[in-house]
Design an enzyme around this catalytic site. Sequence first.
Site, mmCIF file in Angstrom:
data_model
loop_
_atom_site.group_PDB
_atom_site.id
_atom_site.type_symbol
_atom_site.label_atom_id
_atom_site.label_comp_id
_atom_site.label_asym_id
_atom_site.label_seq_id
_atom_site.Cartn_x
_atom_site.Cartn_y
_atom_site.Cartn_z
ATOM 1 N N HIS A 20 -29.951 -9.912 -25.262
ATOM 2 C CA HIS A 20 -29.847 -9.925 -23.797
ATOM 3 C C HIS A 20 -29.177 -8.625 -23.366
ATOM 4 O O HIS A 20 -28.311 -8.113 -24.052
ATOM 5 C CB HIS A 20 -29.011 -11.115 -23.328
ATOM 6 C CG HIS A 20 -29.772 -12.405 -23.304
ATOM 7 N ND1 HIS A 20 -29.303 -13.555 -23.883
ATOM 8 C CD2 HIS A 20 -30.978 -12.720 -22.766
ATOM 9 C CE1 HIS A 20 -30.188 -14.522 -23.687
ATOM 10 N NE2 HIS A 20 -31.214 -14.041 -23.029
ATOM 11 N N GLU B 50 -33.697 -22.159 -26.825
ATOM 12 C CA GLU B 50 -33.475 -20.902 -27.535
ATOM 13 C C GLU B 50 -32.601 -21.210 -28.739
ATOM 14 O O GLU B 50 -31.633 -21.946 -28.626
ATOM 15 C CB GLU B 50 -32.763 -19.913 -26.604
ATOM 16 C CG GLU B 50 -32.554 -18.541 -27.204
ATOM 17 C CD GLU B 50 -31.906 -17.586 -26.182
ATOM 18 O OE1 GLU B 50 -32.582 -16.653 -25.749
ATOM 19 O OE2 GLU B 50 -30.737 -17.796 -25.819
ATOM 20 N N GLY C 34 -34.557 -11.182 -23.481
ATOM 21 C CA GLY C 34 -33.904 -9.889 -23.650
ATOM 22 C C GLY C 34 -34.890 -8.745 -23.835
ATOM 23 O O GLY C 34 -34.654 -7.829 -24.611
ATOM 24 N N ASP D 85 -33.861 -20.242 -15.686
ATOM 25 C CA ASP D 85 -33.421 -19.526 -16.881
ATOM 26 C C ASP D 85 -32.094 -20.140 -17.350
ATOM 27 O O ASP D 85 -31.458 -20.900 -16.600
ATOM 28 C CB ASP D 85 -33.263 -18.038 -16.502
ATOM 29 C CG ASP D 85 -33.497 -17.118 -17.681
ATOM 30 O OD1 ASP D 85 -33.663 -17.614 -18.801
ATOM 31 O OD2 ASP D 85 -33.513 -15.889 -17.470
HETATM 32 ZN ZN LIG Z 1 -32.634 -15.151 -21.976
#
Ligand SMILES: [Zn+2]
Length: 292
Positions: free
Chosen positions: A189, A138, A220, A80
């Site tokens: 998040h 992201e 999230g 992550d």
């Molecule tokens: Zn994340």
Amino acid sequence: MKSLKEYILDAEAKKVAIGHFNISNLEALWGIFNAAKKLNVPVIIGASEGERDFIGVQQVAALVKSIREEYDYPIFLNADHTYSFERVKEVIDAGYDAVIYDGAKGGIEDNIKVTKQCVDYAREYTKRTGHEVLVEAELGYIGQSSKILDELPEGVTTSGEGLTTPEQAKEFVERTGVDLFAPAVGNIHGMMRVGHDPRLDIPRVKKIREAAGVPLVLHGGSGTVDEDFVDAIKAGISIVHINTEIRVAFRKGLELSLQEHPDEIAPYKYLKDAMKAVEEVTGKRLALFNHD
Ligand SMILES: [Zn+2]
């Protein structure tokens, strides 16, 4: 066994999503695996930089692999939020199945450049070893920590400007070649202490999926209302991240256990309730994500 990429494409075709749950220890890993196994659905284990430094970068890879092999089960490991190329390279070399390069804090051109570097390294690694590793990026800032929030994280907007646009998604994916894309569509998040998280922009999810041309990941997920999950998955989300809810469950399970057995000193006894609490939360989320 099918590859992670194949499981993601399967999920997308079935209009379901694969759950991604973070761990800091072995107890949470067992809790998540037990929940997935009961429902017989694939699952992704997430380990952020902090989480995997605590368990051990190599050790978490060995743990997940050992379960996958012993049970012949589709359980995969994702690194992550990873904030540098060096740390991306480290997990690719350690045999992780996927990695997220998070360059959101820098400028967009830097973000694209480093993301591309990560993708190139992943492709080269896959060619060299035969082990496929996926790269995710992201775009759009949705806050950073998986914690209980009293207010929205600074710099986060959950509507209008600040959310990812389909045009941005298309350009980013084309220029970097990422396998998976995580947009900002109203998600944050962490989770709000009171009430539920902001609602998701479902039409935007659909447009971004079409424009991006790759499967989408919702970060999230903790605190999001059930209805939004179902709609977002139908609109094109193939992986959903849950971390804060797992952390809360582990902590509460442990507190209760210690209260009920104040003299218990065997970790394998008092940690069992924490593991069970993680299993329960994971099971509920997986049932929702895999609902057809
Ligand atoms: Zn994340």
